[in-house]
Design an enzyme around this catalytic site. Sequence first.
Site, PDB file in Angstrom:
ATOM      1  N   LYS A 185       1.265  30.037  23.590  1.00 54.73           N
ATOM      2  CA  LYS A 185       0.418  30.913  24.512  1.00 54.73           C
ATOM      3  C   LYS A 185       1.523  32.059  24.724  1.00 54.73           C
ATOM      4  O   LYS A 185       2.536  32.048  24.489  1.00 54.73           O
ATOM      5  CB  LYS A 185      -0.213  29.962  25.531  1.00 54.73           C
TER       6      LYS A 185
HETATM    7  C1  LIG Z   1      -4.814  26.684  23.850  1.00 56.82           C
HETATM    8  C2  LIG Z   1      -5.935  26.761  24.310  1.00 56.82           C
HETATM    9  C3  LIG Z   1      -6.688  26.010  25.228  1.00 56.82           C
HETATM   10  C4  LIG Z   1      -6.105  24.762  25.877  1.00 56.82           C
HETATM   11  O1  LIG Z   1      -4.801  24.897  26.118  1.00 56.82           O
HETATM   12  P1  LIG Z   1      -3.634  23.733  25.950  1.00 56.82           P
HETATM   13  O2  LIG Z   1      -2.591  23.974  27.209  1.00 56.82           O
HETATM   14  O3  LIG Z   1      -3.355  23.517  24.736  1.00 56.82           O
HETATM   15  O4  LIG Z   1      -4.296  22.704  26.628  1.00 56.82           O
HETATM   16  C5  LIG Z   1      -7.940  26.259  25.543  1.00 56.82           C
HETATM   17  N1  LIG Z   1      -8.685  27.268  25.123  1.00 56.82           N
HETATM   18  C6  LIG Z   1      -8.109  28.197  24.066  1.00 56.82           C
HETATM   19  C7  LIG Z   1      -8.980  29.255  23.769  1.00 56.82           C
HETATM   20  C8  LIG Z   1      -6.976  27.953  23.781  1.00 56.82           C
HETATM   21  O5  LIG Z   1      -6.434  28.741  22.635  1.00 56.82           O
END
Ligand SMILES: *Cc1c(COP(=O)(O)O)cnc(C)c1O
Length: 215
Positions: A185
């Site tokens: 992210k």
């Molecule tokens: C990565 C992601 C999540 C969840 O995040 P994590 O930290 O991996 O649990 C939720 N929604 C979207 C659209 C994502 O890309």
Amino acid sequence: MSTPLRLSRSIVGQAEAEAVSRVIIEDGYLGMGSEVKRFEEDIAAFLGVPANHVITANTGTAALHLAVQAAVEPGREVLVQSLTFVASFQAISAAGAVPVACEVRPETCTIDLDDAARRLTDKTAAIMPVHYASNPAYLDDVYAFAQRHGLRVIEDAAHAFGCRHDGRLVGTFGDIACFSFDGIKNITSGEGGCIVTADQTVAQLCRDARLLSVA
Ligand SMILES: *Cc1c(COP(=O)(O)O)cnc(C)c1O
């Protein structure tokens, strides 16, 4: 010969290694210790919101789960766009609510509000837009839609830490925004996530539930 295309790479190095070392060697506490508190304060300072608007969690999925649990009664429906990571749907289901899949606008990959309107029922309690690929487009329209129909807005802002809508940082206006700090992210803590909301009832419910599961 084909060249593999790497989609993402976590940018971590000496500073992050030193931070982990600080936790292990100096702090010695592996739960929600002083580094977590500092991280929450740093997020609040970056966004320009009061520190009590920010609640970190162990993943972005957990942040969404806590937010839905705090804001939506079990059995109620949440409008959510079909183009997303499965975690958006999992978080809604885990909180005992019902995800209702909506189309997206092909040019922005944001929720199609005409389609969402067709899926409204007397059980609809919230809408979860996803700022897909860091694009919080039409977010004002989502809020206008939510206001018209008396819905909570839980933004899946997993891709949108530091992104702006009409010049305003995501999380600094509106209802509830959830970020992810997973390794792929915008920024990463290895695993991690956070809820940002001005609603102190929701904030307190999330704070309580992240420590001890509160039904
Ligand atoms: C990565 C992601 C999540 C969840 O995040 P994590 O930290 O991996 O649990 C939720 N929604 C979207 C659209 C994502 O890309």
